[in-house]
Design an enzyme around this catalytic site. Structure first.
Site, PDB file in Angstrom:
ATOM      1  N   CYS A  17     -15.586  77.471  22.873  1.00 48.47           N
ATOM      2  CA  CYS A  17     -16.975  77.646  22.139  1.00 48.47           C
ATOM      3  C   CYS A  17     -18.044  77.245  22.674  1.00 48.47           C
ATOM      4  O   CYS A  17     -18.693  75.977  22.060  1.00 48.47           O
ATOM      5  CB  CYS A  17     -16.547  77.326  20.842  1.00 48.47           C
ATOM      6  SG  CYS A  17     -15.173  78.097  20.159  1.00 48.47           S
ATOM      7  N   GLU A  18     -18.585  77.411  23.760  1.00 50.03           N
ATOM      8  CA  GLU A  18     -19.810  77.240  24.368  1.00 50.03           C
ATOM      9  C   GLU A  18     -20.346  78.156  25.120  1.00 50.03           C
ATOM     10  O   GLU A  18     -19.633  79.008  25.944  1.00 50.03           O
ATOM     11  CB  GLU A  18     -19.573  75.824  25.461  1.00 50.03           C
ATOM     12  CG  GLU A  18     -18.920  74.782  24.783  1.00 50.03           C
ATOM     13  CD  GLU A  18     -19.763  73.412  24.870  1.00 50.03           C
ATOM     14  OE1 GLU A  18     -20.999  73.325  25.292  1.00 50.03           O
ATOM     15  OE2 GLU A  18     -19.419  72.530  24.683  1.00 50.03           O
ATOM     16  N   GLU A  34     -12.450  60.005  54.511  1.00 51.95           N
ATOM     17  CA  GLU A  34     -12.133  60.157  53.159  1.00 51.95           C
ATOM     18  C   GLU A  34     -12.426  61.720  52.557  1.00 51.95           C
ATOM     19  O   GLU A  34     -12.774  61.756  51.494  1.00 51.95           O
ATOM     20  CB  GLU A  34     -12.650  59.469  52.157  1.00 51.95           C
ATOM     21  CG  GLU A  34     -12.720  57.707  52.485  1.00 51.95           C
ATOM     22  CD  GLU A  34     -13.495  56.863  51.566  1.00 51.95           C
ATOM     23  OE1 GLU A  34     -13.132  55.763  51.676  1.00 51.95           O
ATOM     24  OE2 GLU A  34     -14.481  57.319  51.103  1.00 51.95           O
ATOM     25  N   GLY A  81     -11.635  64.904  50.918  1.00 48.26           N
ATOM     26  CA  GLY A  81     -10.779  65.548  49.556  1.00 48.26           C
ATOM     27  C   GLY A  81     -11.205  67.179  49.635  1.00 48.26           C
ATOM     28  O   GLY A  81     -10.026  67.767  49.717  1.00 48.26           O
TER      29      GLY A  81
HETATM   30  N1  LLP Z   1     -15.201  59.390  49.236  1.00 48.22           N
HETATM   31  C1  LLP Z   1     -16.065  58.568  47.836  1.00 48.22           C
HETATM   32  C2  LLP Z   1     -16.404  57.596  48.073  1.00 48.22           C
HETATM   33  C3  LLP Z   1     -16.264  59.916  47.159  1.00 48.22           C
HETATM   34  O1  LLP Z   1     -17.220  59.489  46.240  1.00 48.22           O
HETATM   35  C4  LLP Z   1     -15.793  61.127  47.408  1.00 48.22           C
HETATM   36  C5  LLP Z   1     -16.129  61.919  46.306  1.00 48.22           C
HETATM   37  C6  LLP Z   1     -15.253  61.429  48.474  1.00 48.22           C
HETATM   38  C7  LLP Z   1     -14.668  60.356  49.237  1.00 48.22           C
HETATM   39  C8  LLP Z   1     -14.529  62.881  48.648  1.00 48.22           C
HETATM   40  O2  LLP Z   1     -15.537  63.794  48.936  1.00 48.22           O
HETATM   41  P1  LLP Z   1     -15.019  65.124  49.232  1.00 48.22           P
HETATM   42  O3  LLP Z   1     -14.384  64.962  50.877  1.00 48.22           O
HETATM   43  O4  LLP Z   1     -14.266  65.787  48.282  1.00 48.22           O
HETATM   44  O5  LLP Z   1     -16.407  65.749  49.389  1.00 48.22           O
HETATM   45  N2  LLP Z   1     -16.826  67.035  41.512  1.00 48.22           N
HETATM   46  C9  LLP Z   1     -17.435  67.577  42.521  1.00 48.22           C
HETATM   47  C10 LLP Z   1     -17.408  66.516  43.555  1.00 48.22           C
HETATM   48  C11 LLP Z   1     -17.511  65.280  43.413  1.00 48.22           C
HETATM   49  C12 LLP Z   1     -17.615  64.381  44.665  1.00 48.22           C
HETATM   50  C13 LLP Z   1     -17.316  62.787  44.443  1.00 48.22           C
HETATM   51  N3  LLP Z   1     -16.957  62.110  45.220  1.00 48.22           N
HETATM   52  C14 LLP Z   1     -17.272  68.830  42.799  1.00 48.22           C
HETATM   53  O6  LLP Z   1     -16.602  69.488  42.061  1.00 48.22           O
HETATM   54  O7  LLP Z   1     -17.946  69.487  43.665  1.00 48.22           O
END
Ligand code: LLP
Length: 418
Positions: A343-344, A275, A277
């Site tokens: 404004c932070e 998965e 992202g």
């Molecule tokens: N699967 C699950 C169950 C997850 O919780 C996440 C991300 C992914 C897959 C995807 O993870 P990736 O391959 O993108 O690392 N907002 C944060 C990242 C939060 C990730 C949350 N979960 C940032 O900007 O670094």
């Protein structure tokens, strides 16, 4: 060739000068490269194929859920990992095959579960006994079969930012490994639910293969135990988390990651799901922002940009580093903070850095903003969220309009008693 590259001193996305997009679409604007998305997706896909592993890549929609990005990924053959009814709605609208959709998340509501059952998605990644019970009740009520994987918490330290580590025993995520078998025994009571997989996700922006190896070794053992108990475990989901280079990080390649996991994964005999992202979308996008003012605060130089923490939250929230490049070379650098209009005091895109020596009106590119950029944007300070553009070769299109003021008050009502 890097999809974001300099040609004759000008920064390009594929064959399009970024200055053309800034001029015509305005700033702030996110710009995504179709070729970069495809290269990252195929790199992952080929790493698994090359290792002889049956697999499916379920793109984590939370990283970037724009419909055009989703359409591109589904055209490459990707599946999707969704974590809300809203993300499920997006992937269905983008044309994903529901048989390639998995639904994760620690707090799925009944409505969301019913939507997933209605779409006949591949499976729910179940995070608790309560959720399993709820899925069973809803499946019976709606006359559907539910397929589930148990998300286990392998209790490993992922060595990443504490906000994005999820696989340790004090995180809210997953079912403790030692409780999974007991939960699986209760499956007999749930006649409309089939347990077909094991899922884990230990954190995000992981820069080493060792925590993955450790957790996969721990959880893979469960596959055999559950099969022995009569469950047809066909899927093993390793989660997302592969890190990317924002600055000078050494990151494992997909091939190195898969190689490190290959023997444990192959031994499960299961179809491997992942998965990712950030790995797919992160370096496929930049945020273009114009410098509104250049001001001096005592010893400090501030470049005040038209994009702020509401547009790109990562620097403020995680102290994340994003490279900042000028659209035209040749001006040198200045030690400065790149700050937004919000404004932070925590509203910055880059702090205490050697930055392009930009003048008022210059446009800068904040790199590595394709994942968790727009998807974490907000309307704080009643700021309209930025436009998004997708580039493919020498063509480009706005794939999300800049918000209008009317969007800011959409759904708000002034009651009669006022
Ligand atoms: N699967 C699950 C169950 C997850 O919780 C996440 C991300 C992914 C897959 C995807 O993870 P990736 O391959 O993108 O690392 N907002 C944060 C990242 C939060 C990730 C949350 N979960 C940032 O900007 O670094």
């Amino acid at each position: 060739m890097d999809e974001f590259h300099s040609e004759g001193g000008a920064l390009f996305c594929e064959d399009v000068p970024l200055s053309e997009i800034a001029r015509e679409a305005g700033t702030p604007v996110y710009v995504y490269s179709h070729a970069a998305l495809e290269r990252a997706y195929r790199g992952l896909d080929e790493a698994f194929s090359g290792a002889g592993l049956e697999h499916m890549i379920c793109y984590a929609v939370k990283a970037n859920g724009n419909l055009a990005i989703l359409r591109a990924l589904s055209s490459f053959g990707a599946g999707a990992d969704v974590v809300s009814g809203g993300e499920l709605y997006r992937v269905m609208r983008a044309g994903f095959d529901p048989k390639k959709v998995v639904f994760s998340g620690v707090g799925k509501t009944e409505d969301e579960l019913v939507s997933g059952l209605g779409e006949r998605i591949l499976m729910f990644n179940v995070e608790s006994a309560g959720e399993l019970e709820c899925i069973s009740r809803l499946a019976v009520m709606h006359g559907k079969r539910a397929r589930v994987a148990l998300r286990v918490n392998p209790d490993v330290e992922a060595e990443t930012h504490p906000h994005i580590a999820t696989g340790h025993s004090y995180a809210k995520f997953g079912i403790p490994l030692e409780e999974a078998a007991a939960l699986a025994r209760r499956m007999e009571e749930y006649r409309c639910v089939d347990l077909i997989g094991i899922h884990q996700h230990i954190g995000s922006q992981l820069l080493k293969t060792t925590p993955y190896v450790e957790s996969v070794e721990k959880t893979a053992a469960l596959v055999e135990d559950l099969r022995d108990a009569g469950h047809d475990i066909r899927y093993f989901n390793i989660g997302g988390g592969l890190g990317i280079r924002y600055h000078d990080e050494e990151t494992p390649t997909p091939r190195e990651l898969v190689e490190a996991l290959r023997s444990s994964l192959a031994a499960t005999g299961a179809t491997i799901l992942c998965e990712m992202g950030r790995y797919i979308a992160g370096n496929a996008g930049v945020l273009l922002t114009s410098v509104l003012y250049r001001k001096q605060g005592g010893e400090k130089t501030f470049l005040v940009a038209d994009a702020g923490m509401n547009d790109l939250l990562r620097p403020s929230l995680y102290d994340a580093y994003h490279e900042v490049l000028p659209l035209e070379d040749g001006r040198g650098t200045v030690h400065a903070d790149l700050v937004g209009p919000v404004c932070e005091s925590g509203d910055f895109l880059a702090r205490d850095r050697e930055l392009p020596d930009a003048r008022e009106g210059d446009v800068l590119a904040v790199m590595g903003a394709g994942a968790y950029g727009f998807s974490m944007a907000s309307n704080y300070n009643s700021r309209r969220r930025p436009a998004e553009v997708l580039v493919r070769g020498d063509r480009w299109a706005v794939v999300r309009e800049r918000e209008h003021y009317a969007d800011l008050i959409k759904g708000e009502l002034i009651p009669a008693f006022l």
